[in-house]
Scaffold this active site. Structure first.
Site, PDB file in Angstrom:
ATOM      1  CE  LYS A  23      30.897  49.895  40.743  1.00 29.85           C
ATOM      2  NZ  LYS A  23      31.266  49.193  39.485  1.00 29.85           N
ATOM      3  N   GLY A  95      32.514  47.993  33.444  1.00 26.76           N
ATOM      4  CA  GLY A  95      32.762  46.622  33.027  1.00 26.76           C
ATOM      5  C   GLY A  95      31.561  45.737  33.277  1.00 26.76           C
ATOM      6  CB  SER A 167      35.249  36.462  36.521  1.00 28.86           C
ATOM      7  OG  SER A 167      34.578  37.592  36.009  1.00 28.86           O
ATOM      8  CD  GLN A 169      32.650  42.658  35.621  1.00 23.34           C
ATOM      9  OE1 GLN A 169      33.331  42.548  34.603  1.00 23.34           O
ATOM     10  NE2 GLN A 169      32.637  43.760  36.350  1.00 23.34           N
ATOM     11  CG  ASP A 317      35.493  45.234  43.126  1.00 24.69           C
ATOM     12  OD1 ASP A 317      36.344  45.034  42.235  1.00 24.69           O
ATOM     13  OD2 ASP A 317      34.274  45.108  42.931  1.00 24.69           O
TER      14      ASP A 317
END
Length: 432
Positions: A23, A95, A167, A169, A317
């Site tokens: 993903k 997100g 992080s 992201q 995750d």
């Protein structure tokens, strides 16, 4: 969402499978292919709900993206020809889409609004907004913290930024914004986080330097981007559910082919090995995004483990299903330094403990993780994914420890990252 799914699967699990494309890499491949003028082909992408939201947004910006069997053909006019969208850019439950595009659209200077579903509306964005604003991004959220995010044109500046959390992201939002700055940007990480953005920048010809915990971009790096074809390996986060399922189900012997084993993502393999699990890697490939086939066999008498520090971002995750695995160890296990779980689709510290405790397992949530005691499936209470795809799949794996069917509410949340998850699990049951 479908109100209830009855999971009635028993072991042993046997057979060979592949899992959907990664993903994280699919998102980034779509973004980079869309920025580059020309045609790029993305092979074996994940076409779950999250990645479709990323595709939808770039189509609105003027990029032609065609689905052709197991590949995406991205024909882009290039970032300089992007259109100004005249509608809200809907990110759904993603997100990754929300945070990475906050950086990218700020860098592009495209006037736009990013907004997601109810779950995204509850997830804090300040950790992304703070560094972007320090780069002179004109971006605002509701109460400066939540979506929708309103982006207006600005001139992005380079920064020297010390990460507040490990992080990927947040790091990636900064990196995407930095592509358009006339100054270099330097990021200092707290711990190593997944590095797909860095490796894929290079794949699309964007210069970037990474040494230890330091990452440096060059001024106006976007000018170097070129279209490229990219083969997406299987998602180790999706493979994790089958890894745990095989380890805890007597008689199981499962092989998963073409799984991405990037060392910044392969924490579950390290954890299983430390617990004494029967896991073997073969057919390994090398390169920016290495892959392997993984064989997993049922393993009784798993050893308890302490999961903390740099191991946490490498398995962030997978921690809900790893917590389930730890219930089958011969002693108490702990997960620490995992505050990041609180800002996922749900507060995964609480939801993991709450849902597994409903089934009779014994987990104690802490401020930054979980204490997991050896425990068994005791009751067939109805449980709920709470619209969190990873919680839904974790609960389906937990059902393998029950002699009775298990009811899971809102199970179709799994389509976010793994359409076809349940049929694939049943396939292994039938082969067993």
């Amino acid at each position: 969402m479908v109100n209830e799914q009855i999971i009635d699967i028993s072991g042993p699990l046997k057979g060979e499978i592949e899992v959907p494309g990664d993903k994280s890499m699919t998102h980034r491949a779509i973004m980079l292919a869309s920025l580059a003028e020309g045609v790029s082909t993305i092979y074996k992408p994940l076409l779950g709900e999250d990645c479709r939201r990323t595709m939808d947004i770039f189509r609105l910006l003027g990029v032609d993206i065609k689905e052709d069997e197991d590949k995406l053909v991205v024909n882009s006019p290039g970032y300089k020809a992007f259109k100004t969208p005249h509608q809200v850019l809907y990110t759904g439950n993603s997100g990754t889409t929300t945070r990475l595009l906050a950086g990218l659209l700020s860098g592009l200077g495209i006037e736009s609004v990013l907004s997601g579903d109810v779950s995204i509306g509850k997830r804090p964005m300040d950790r992304v907004l703070r560094p972007l604003k320090s780069m002179n991004a004109n971006i605002e959220g509701i109460e400066d913290n939540y979506t929708p995010l309103i982006i207006k044109p600005s001139v992005i500046k380079g920064i020297n930024y010390k990460m507040e959390v490990a992080s990927a992201q947040v790091k990636s939002a900064i990196l995407f914004a930095s592509l358009f700055s006339k100054e270099a940007t330097i990021i200092k990480e707290l711990d190593v986080s997944r590095n797909h953005t860095e490796t894929m920048f290079r794949h699309f010809n964007i210069p970037i330097e990474a040494e230890g915990l330091s990452i440096t971009t060059i001024p106006e790096a976007i000018r170097y981007i070129k279209p490229a074809d990219f083969h997406v390996p299987g998602d180790i986060s999706s493979a994790a559910f089958f890894i745990v399922a095989a380890l805890i189900t007597p008689g199981s012997d499962v092989t998963i082919h073409n799984v991405g084993i990037n060392p910044t993502r392969s924490g579950i393999i390290d954890i299983v090995e430390k617990m004494g699990g029967n896991i073997q890697l073969f057919n390994q490939t090398t390169g920016a995004e290495p892959t392997a086939s993984i064989r997993i066999q049922y393993t009784p008498m798993l050893q308890p483990i302490k999961i903390e520090g740099e191991l946490v971002p490498k398995a962030i995750d997978e921690l809900p299903v790893i917590a389930l695995l730890c219930t089958q160890a011969v002693g108490t296990s702990t997960i620490k330094d995992a505050e990041e779980l609180k800002v996922k689709e749900t507060n995964r510290i609480d939801t993991t403990a709450d849902m597994l405790n409903l089934l009779g397992f014994e987990l104690q949530p802490t401020n930054d993780g979980l204490i997991i005691h050896p425990s068994e499936f005791k009751t067939n209470a109805t449980v709920d994914s709470l619209t969190d795809h990873r919680i839904g799949m974790m609960l389906a794996v937990a059902s393998l420890l029950s002699s009775e069917p298990v009811k899971i509410k809102q199970f179709d949340a799994v389509n976010v990252s793994f359409p076809g998850f349940l049929p694939k699990l049943k396939l292994l049951e039938n082969e067993g």
